[in-house]
Design an enzyme around this catalytic site. Structure first.
Site: not given
Length: 354
Positions: A141, A168, A171, A263, A303, A330
């Site tokens: 990440r 991402h 996700q 988001d 998310c 997830r």
């Protein structure tokens, strides 16, 4: 034996705390899989075909059903280790990866910026080689997509993007599994994105058309998606006969949409832009006024973590909100990613009909 699963799976009931949650899986033919992902990197969904992404979702549903519903123990990653590099903090990415990898019998090792400095105390090339000698895969990440690209080039093990400035992907897999569970199919859905032209939107643009989903995205002026990603997304839409509409009007993007998505407006590393961004995103909060122009069967995704200026409580905590099943997924989707990249396991669940 596989055919006996159909009555359970067409209307599977999963226990979530004290609540019963109905999952509307639609199943196709069993075990007609030709996809092989073992040894691959997952840096962006751009690199994967529609069938390959569908396979990862099928595997996610399989693991969720066998482990959560049937209470089976599947040590598919026994003896495997995972390096987890986190330049940015996370709740869902860390928790889902650590618990999921361990649940499958593997050993996750968490590395913060206090433990590893990508390209600072040690070159990315050297880091990749060391990690390749001690672990079976790496989830990173990071701030820069280019760091992931370098790690993947130099490593001899799979590298998984746990988030970067550009994409991402893990996700979006969770989002799609959540929608598959809710609607029973993804084809023909209209996704309405209202927010920043960021890594989440980029990942949707690299994959939605491959499922036959339409995308309507509204971003403020100056916060549009990356031009190169727009160009490729238009190509995907043309190839798959879907609609891609990019605009600046939030209500227009929501019109007729099945899925309202947003988001955070201010990601980690953008704190100095907070005042400017809050001003630019005025009018982008998702409310019931937004939902009124959406399709009657609309649902909401985010998310997390969520701020009230992005979506109000009435929508966020409504029965139409799928944010908490989305968060749980997830775990099942990252487990499926790891299993698909590290093993030869084939799902026992009948193939989902997307």
């Amino acid at each position: 034996m596989l055919m006996n699963l159909r009555p359970l799976l067409n209307n599977a009931v999963l226990r979530n705390g004290h609540n019963l949650v109905v999952r509307n899986f639609r199943c196709g033919q069993p075990l007609q899989n030709k996809v092989q992902l073992k040894g691959r990197d997952l840096l962006t969904l751009k690199d994967f075909t529609g069938e390959e992404i569908k396979y990862m979702l099928w595997l996610s549903a399989d693991l969720k059903f066998r482990i959560k519903q049937k209470r089976e123990y599947l040590p598919l990653l026994q003896g495997k280790s995972l390096g987890m590099i986190f330049e940015k903090r996370s709740t869902r990415t860390r928790l889902s990866t650590e618990t999921g990898f361990a649940l499958l019998g593997g050993h996750p090792c968490f590395l913060t910026t206090q433990d590893i400095h990508l390209g600072v105390n040690e070159s990315l090339t050297d880091t990749a080689r060391v990690l390749s000698s001690m672990t079976d895969a790496v989830l990173a990440r990071v701030y820069k997509q280019s760091d992931l690209d370098t790690l993947a080039k130099e490593a001899t093990i799979p590298i998984v993007n746990g988030l970067s400035d550009l994409y991402h992907p893990i996700q979006i897999l969770a989002d799609y599994l959540t929608l598959q569970e809710h609607y029973g199919s993804l084809k023909g859905l209209t996704l309405s994105w209202i927010g920043d032209g960021n890594n989440i939107l980029h990942s949707i643009m690299m994959s939605a058309a491959k499922f036959g989903m339409h995308l309507q995205a509204a971003t403020p002026k100056g916060y549009e998606p990356d031009p190169s990603i727009i160009k490729l997304a238009k190509q995907y839409a043309k190839e798959n006969g879907t609609k891609l509409s990019l605009m600046n009007d939030p209500l227009e993007a929501a019109r007729g949409g099945n899925v309202l998505i947003t988001d955070t407006w201010i990601s980690m590393g953008q704190e100095e832009e907070k005042k400017k961004r809050l001003q630019a995103f005025q009018g982008y909060q998702i409310t019931m006024k937004t939902a009124k122009v959406a399709a009657s069967d609309w649902v909401f995704l985010h998310c997390l973590p969520r701020k009230p200026e992005e979506v109000d409580d009435e929508v966020f905590y409504s029965p139409k909100s799928l944010v908490f099943p989305e968060a749980e997924n997830r775990k099942w989707t990252i487990m499926a990613v790891m299993v698909s990249l590290l093993t030869d396991y084939s799902p026992q669940l009948q193939k989902l009909k997307f």
